[in-house]
Design a protein around this motif. Sequence first.
Motif, PDB file in Angstrom:
ATOM      1  N   SER A 151      -4.370   4.068   0.779  1.00 26.22           N
ATOM      2  CA  SER A 151      -4.038   3.200  -0.367  1.00 26.22           C
ATOM      3  C   SER A 151      -4.403   3.866  -1.684  1.00 26.22           C
ATOM      4  N   LYS A 155      -0.389   6.353  -2.402  1.00 27.90           N
ATOM      5  CA  LYS A 155       0.336   5.122  -2.720  1.00 27.90           C
ATOM      6  C   LYS A 155       1.845   5.394  -2.780  1.00 27.90           C
TER       7      LYS A 155
ATOM      8  N   SER B  76      -2.141  -6.750  -2.015  1.00 24.66           N
ATOM      9  CA  SER B  76      -1.300  -5.610  -2.385  1.00 24.66           C
ATOM     10  C   SER B  76      -2.181  -4.389  -2.651  1.00 24.66           C
ATOM     11  N   GLY B  78      -2.105  -2.415  -5.177  1.00 25.20           N
ATOM     12  CA  GLY B  78      -2.562  -2.441  -6.575  1.00 25.20           C
ATOM     13  C   GLY B  78      -3.805  -3.307  -6.738  1.00 25.20           C
ATOM     14  N   HIS B  79      -3.756  -4.502  -6.158  1.00 21.99           N
ATOM     15  CA  HIS B  79      -4.910  -5.409  -6.237  1.00 21.99           C
ATOM     16  C   HIS B  79      -6.114  -4.814  -5.514  1.00 21.99           C
ATOM     17  N   ARG B  81      -6.904  -1.687  -5.086  1.00 22.62           N
ATOM     18  CA  ARG B  81      -7.544  -0.610  -5.859  1.00 22.62           C
ATOM     19  C   ARG B  81      -8.454  -1.177  -6.938  1.00 22.62           C
ATOM     20  N   VAL B  82      -7.964  -2.220  -7.631  1.00 29.34           N
ATOM     21  CA  VAL B  82      -8.776  -2.818  -8.706  1.00 29.34           C
ATOM     22  C   VAL B  82     -10.025  -3.484  -8.126  1.00 29.34           C
TER      23      VAL B  82
END
Lengths: 159, 137
Positions: A151, A155, B76, B78-79, B81-82
């Motif tokens: 991840s 990505k 997700s 993106g979420h 990673r944050v």
Amino acid sequence: MMEESAPGKFKFMAIGGVIGGVLSSIPCLSALNCCFCLLIGVGSYLAVKLWLDADASTKLTMGDAAMLGAGSGAIAGVITAVLGALMSLITGPMQQEMMMELFQELDVDPQLLAMVDQTGSGAMAGLCIGLIVSPLLYGLFGALWAIAGASLMHKDRME
Amino acid sequence: MSLLLRGWATLVALLPWLMLIAGFEHPALWEVFRPLCHQEAARSLSLDGLQMMICSRCAGIYLGVAVGVWSPFRISIGHFRVLLMVALAVMGAHVALQNIWLGIHHPVRLTTGLLLGMLLGALLSVAIRNIAETSAS
């Protein structure tokens, strides 16, 4: 049109597993595993990375990453258990002998002496427990590292 | 398939907790966990004089994975990673403050571990769903 198939996973699991397992069995270096199984993670992430590098067109799913990581971690677990048992078989009797001599000089409680005398007999049981629990445990952490690594680092290659 | 994989992850992650509750310990099990945790007594939970095989922060991570793997949400990337950065920052801040000022507090160690573990467990839940969908199709 023939569908392109992704490269087989076992070879990459084995490479990652052997690297993770051997690194985890090296005294002192194995302490890095205290940082959330870092060395197992290195092997698992490597399995994912090599699998992706084997075919530039392959897309990685979360499931692929988890399977590569779990397989690699499980192999590392088996290697760690076997190498750990071998190490204790080699160094165990020497340590036991040293402790017995020291305790006899110090005139320690006979019950404690008997306990030290019996410690070597648990090596086989230890190997059996290690061979069952380590692959399961390291497999879980391998899967976690692989999906987290994929991840964060790949990505763009994920479906 | 999905249930089986979630069950495996939960059982493995809860292993040190189950051993502690059952009052079961074997030197070989300590050896299995030794490469994964410093097992320092002062930083570990204990029950009726029996020390857990992993420290309280690791115990939080393991428990978090066991809970997070049942997450119904599809997190997700993106979420993830944050949230990972947030969880690591909180844990890192506590590690630093614990050593210079706060001292060892098991509830805080457990909570910071739990946050990270739940996040990783939730990501594993997505992977398991993916494996189950692929094997079904």
